[in-house]
Enzyme design. Structure first.
Site, PDB file in Angstrom:
ATOM      1  N   GLY A 223      20.179  20.329 -33.752  1.00  0.00           N
ATOM      2  CA  GLY A 223      18.982  21.172 -33.758  1.00  0.00           C
ATOM      3  C   GLY A 223      17.817  20.518 -34.486  1.00  0.00           C
ATOM      4  O   GLY A 223      16.656  20.809 -34.197  1.00  0.00           O
TER       5      GLY A 223
ATOM      6  N   GLU B  18      16.229  18.349 -32.006  1.00  0.00           N
ATOM      7  CA  GLU B  18      15.574  19.246 -31.034  1.00  0.00           C
ATOM      8  C   GLU B  18      14.292  19.849 -31.611  1.00  0.00           C
ATOM      9  O   GLU B  18      13.286  19.975 -30.910  1.00  0.00           O
ATOM     10  CB  GLU B  18      16.556  20.344 -30.619  1.00  0.00           C
ATOM     11  CG  GLU B  18      17.742  19.771 -29.863  1.00  0.00           C
ATOM     12  CD  GLU B  18      18.834  20.796 -29.607  1.00  0.00           C
ATOM     13  OE1 GLU B  18      19.428  21.293 -30.595  1.00  0.00           O
ATOM     14  OE2 GLU B  18      19.086  21.115 -28.437  1.00  0.00           O
TER      15      GLU B  18
END
Ligand code: HXC
Length: 257
Positions: free
Chosen positions: A108, A111
């Site tokens: 994440g 991301e």
């Protein structure tokens, strides 16, 4: 506004969001997600702000979604909650966003960096999508944005093996715009953000919108979109000012900054 997991400050026309969960290497839990989104919304509304900078610590931009928070969740928990969907709000920001990444940007964290418009890396940065090692796959757009950024072969390898890439490899592959020495990361990123924030805000937003459109449409439609938006810049006072300043050999003073 008081935040628990991030710091929010303003330097000139730049809003700086610093992820601040040092004990968990800035792992992205729900609270941090809510706070980042809320800070971005606050900066989007603030007419004194022209660019948004997101950064972490020397050791970690963010080591991923918070695994300890995710561990007990069931399919129904994540499905009904549309787990991670709130991050879409960052992707939808209209003002330019810059990620300044040092240390780990994994899962994440990678991301989150890719949700930003420009990614500047310290030479210490490490990027990867190690979700597969936990029995999951990227969930904040990694399989899509990494593939668009670095191409299928490398995205496939990173998502299937979970290996990290260093800053050099990330720059060669086109994931980051440039690498700077770790000690200079914040200064360099702030300088880039400030440069952008001194431009006409509506025109910077239009440029961002046009570049982003290239990921969503065909070349013919994208070029048509660009031309319409280019034409519309002639309706702004800042186009008049920018071109007058050039002709008069002086720096422009944009009205809508
Ligand atoms: C929760 C985390 C964390 C994470 C680190 N920590 N990453 N906590 N979620 N993603 C915590 C550790 O548990 C530890 O706390 C502290 O941060 C320091 O980490 P260490 O592992 O001791 O540090 P180090 O040995 O230097 O290793 C750094 C590391 C490693 C290589 C980055 O922490 C690591 O592999 N982290 C997980 C990376 C990862 O798999 N990310 C993807 C997550 S999945 P304690 O209290 O134990 O000392 C993801 C999914 C997205 O992002 C969407 C899919 C659903």
């Amino acid at each position: 506004t008081d935040f628990e997991t991030i710091l929010l400050e303003r330097k000139g026309r730049v809003g700086i969001i610093t992820l601040n969960r040092p004990k968990a290497l800035n792992a992205l839990n729900s609270e941090l997600m809510r706070e980042v989104v809320s800070a971005v919304e606050e900066l989007e509304k603030d007419s004194e702000i022209g660019a948004i900078l997101i950064t972490g610590s020397d050791r970690a931009f963010a080591a991923g979604a918070d695994i300890k928070e995710m561990q007990p969740k069931s399919y129904m928990d994540v499905y009904l909650d549309d787990f991670f969907a709130a991050w879409d709000r960052l992707a939808a920001a209209r003002k330019p966003t810059i990620a300044a990444v040092a240390g780990y940007a994994l899962g994440g964290g990678c991301e989150l960096a890719m949700l930003c418009d420009i990614l500047i890396a310290a030479d210490t940065a490490k990027f990867g999508q190690p979700e597969i090692k936990l029995g999951v796959i990227p969930g904040i757009g990694g399989s899509q944005r990494l593939t668009r950024a670095v191409g299928k072969a490398k995205a496939m390898e990173l998502c299937l093996t979970g290996r990290n890439m260093d800053a050099e490899e990330a720059e060669r592959a086109g994931l980051v715009s440039r690498i700077v020495p770790a000690a200079d990361l914040l200064d360099e990123a702030l300088q880039t953000a400030t440069t952008i924030a001194e431009m006409s805000l509506p025109v910077a937003m239009m440029a961002k919108e046009a570049v982003n459109r290239s990921f969503e449409t065909t070349l013919t439609e994208g070029v048509r979109f660009e031309r319409r938006v280019f034409h519309s810049t002639f309706a702004t006072e800042d186009q008049k000012e920018g071109m007058a300043a050039f002709v008069e050999k002086r720096p422009p003073v944009f009205k809508h900054r």
